[in-house]
Scaffold this motif. Structure first.
Motif, mmCIF file in Angstrom:
data_model
loop_
_atom_site.group_PDB
_atom_site.id
_atom_site.type_symbol
_atom_site.label_atom_id
_atom_site.label_comp_id
_atom_site.label_asym_id
_atom_site.label_seq_id
_atom_site.Cartn_x
_atom_site.Cartn_y
_atom_site.Cartn_z
ATOM 1 N N THR A 275 0.857 -1.179 0.000
ATOM 2 C CA THR A 275 0.000 0.000 0.000
ATOM 3 C C THR A 275 0.895 1.231 0.000
ATOM 4 O O THR A 275 1.825 1.333 0.782
ATOM 5 N N ASP A 276 0.608 2.137 -0.901
ATOM 6 C CA ASP A 276 1.342 3.397 -0.996
ATOM 7 C C ASP A 276 0.385 4.508 -0.573
ATOM 8 O O ASP A 276 -0.629 4.739 -1.233
ATOM 9 N N ARG A 277 0.684 5.153 0.540
ATOM 10 C CA ARG A 277 -0.202 6.170 1.102
ATOM 11 C C ARG A 277 -0.444 7.327 0.126
ATOM 12 O O ARG A 277 -1.564 7.822 -0.003
ATOM 13 N N HIS A 278 0.596 7.760 -0.542
ATOM 14 C CA HIS A 278 0.465 8.863 -1.503
ATOM 15 C C HIS A 278 -0.420 8.442 -2.675
ATOM 16 O O HIS A 278 -1.297 9.189 -3.124
ATOM 17 N N LEU A 279 -0.205 7.224 -3.153
ATOM 18 C CA LEU A 279 -1.013 6.692 -4.253
ATOM 19 C C LEU A 279 -2.478 6.545 -3.827
ATOM 20 O O LEU A 279 -3.396 6.826 -4.604
ATOM 21 N N SER A 280 -2.698 6.136 -2.582
ATOM 22 C CA SER A 280 -4.067 6.025 -2.061
ATOM 23 C C SER A 280 -4.749 7.386 -1.994
ATOM 24 O O SER A 280 -5.943 7.503 -2.279
ATOM 25 N N MET A 281 -4.001 8.408 -1.633
ATOM 26 C CA MET A 281 -4.552 9.761 -1.602
ATOM 27 C C MET A 281 -5.004 10.172 -3.010
ATOM 28 O O MET A 281 -6.095 10.715 -3.193
ATOM 29 N N VAL A 282 -4.178 9.883 -4.016
ATOM 30 C CA VAL A 282 -4.534 10.227 -5.395
ATOM 31 C C VAL A 282 -5.760 9.433 -5.833
ATOM 32 O O VAL A 282 -6.665 9.983 -6.477
ATOM 33 N N ALA A 283 -5.833 8.153 -5.471
ATOM 34 C CA ALA A 283 -6.995 7.327 -5.818
ATOM 35 C C ALA A 283 -8.264 7.880 -5.162
ATOM 36 O O ALA A 283 -9.333 7.917 -5.777
ATOM 37 N N LYS A 284 -8.133 8.342 -3.930
ATOM 38 C CA LYS A 284 -9.287 8.929 -3.236
ATOM 39 C C LYS A 284 -9.713 10.224 -3.940
ATOM 40 O O LYS A 284 -10.899 10.472 -4.134
ATOM 41 N N TYR A 285 -8.749 11.044 -4.338
ATOM 42 C CA TYR A 285 -9.079 12.267 -5.067
ATOM 43 C C TYR A 285 -9.795 11.949 -6.377
ATOM 44 O O TYR A 285 -10.719 12.656 -6.776
ATOM 45 N N LYS A 286 -9.357 10.886 -7.058
ATOM 46 C CA LYS A 286 -9.997 10.489 -8.321
ATOM 47 C C LYS A 286 -11.451 10.093 -8.068
ATOM 48 O O LYS A 286 -12.359 10.524 -8.781
ATOM 49 N N SER A 287 -11.688 9.285 -7.024
ATOM 50 C CA SER A 287 -13.056 8.872 -6.710
ATOM 51 C C SER A 287 -13.926 10.081 -6.365
ATOM 52 O O SER A 287 -15.069 10.188 -6.829
ATOM 53 N N ARG A 288 -13.385 10.987 -5.570
ATOM 54 C CA ARG A 288 -14.138 12.196 -5.209
ATOM 55 C C ARG A 288 -14.378 13.084 -6.420
ATOM 56 O O ARG A 288 -15.439 13.702 -6.546
ATOM 57 N N ASP A 289 -13.392 13.166 -7.305
ATOM 58 C CA ASP A 289 -13.533 13.981 -8.508
ATOM 59 C C ASP A 289 -14.655 13.443 -9.387
ATOM 60 O O ASP A 289 -15.475 14.216 -9.895
ATOM 61 N N MET A 290 -14.717 12.113 -9.555
ATOM 62 C CA MET A 290 -15.804 11.531 -10.354
ATOM 63 C C MET A 290 -17.152 11.865 -9.724
ATOM 64 O O MET A 290 -18.093 12.255 -10.426
ATOM 65 N N ARG A 291 -17.236 11.732 -8.404
ATOM 66 C CA ARG A 291 -18.486 12.041 -7.695
ATOM 67 C C ARG A 291 -18.847 13.519 -7.831
ATOM 68 O O ARG A 291 -19.964 13.867 -8.202
#
Length: 159
Positions: A57-73
């Protein structure tokens, strides 16, 4: 971790633009019990079944993935190409994530982490990303709300 995560984790801070010395601040972390952590656990179970090493698990990568999910929403789209960040490669570069190879899985509308993982594993393209032996790190993002109700993102990289 972004500023929005820090603000969200600290409702006791009335004015987040002013933090005082000695003030207690909560630093959120993704745990194995979190939705993102559970997805990562399922990813690594699938990889193990197929004789592959687990992804870190890469914390920075997870942050970007979360931003992507929020951006789609928040922006009302469902696509690998974001009106805010561009392609997955563009987004990773804008967040200064270095990698040799990268891939993104997205999903929307699934009610649980088990359901989204089943759908990803039933899809040849998504399954190929999850079971790609050259990937070494993963980030998982999840957001509730919006037109689909849930948004999911997996980002895979090899360093």
């Amino acid at each position: 971790m972004g500023l929005s995560e820090l603000i969200e984790a600290n409702p006791q801070v009335r004015h987040p633009d002013i933090i005082f010395p000695g003030q207690a601040i909560n630093i959120p972390t993704a745990s194995k019990g979190s939705i993102e952590g559970r997805v990562t656990t399922l990813i690594n179970q699938e990889r193990k079944k197929n004789g592959l090493s687990p992804l870190q698990t890469d914390r920075h990568l997870s942050m970007v993935a979360k931003y992507k999910s929020r951006d789609m929403r928040d922006t009302g789209y469902f696509s690998h190409r974001s009106p805010t960040y561009g392609s997955p490669d563009d987004m990773l570069k804008s967040f200064h994530i270095s990698y040799r190879q990268a891939a993104e899985n997205i999903a929307a509308g699934q009610a649980s982490y088990e359901e989204v993982m089943k759908e990803w594993m039933d899809s040849p393209v998504h399954r190929k990303n999850i079971l790609n032996g050259s990937y070494t790190h993963v980030g998982v993002g999840y957001a509730e709300g919006g037109a689909y109700g849930t948004y999911w993102t997996q980002l895979f990289i090899s360093k």
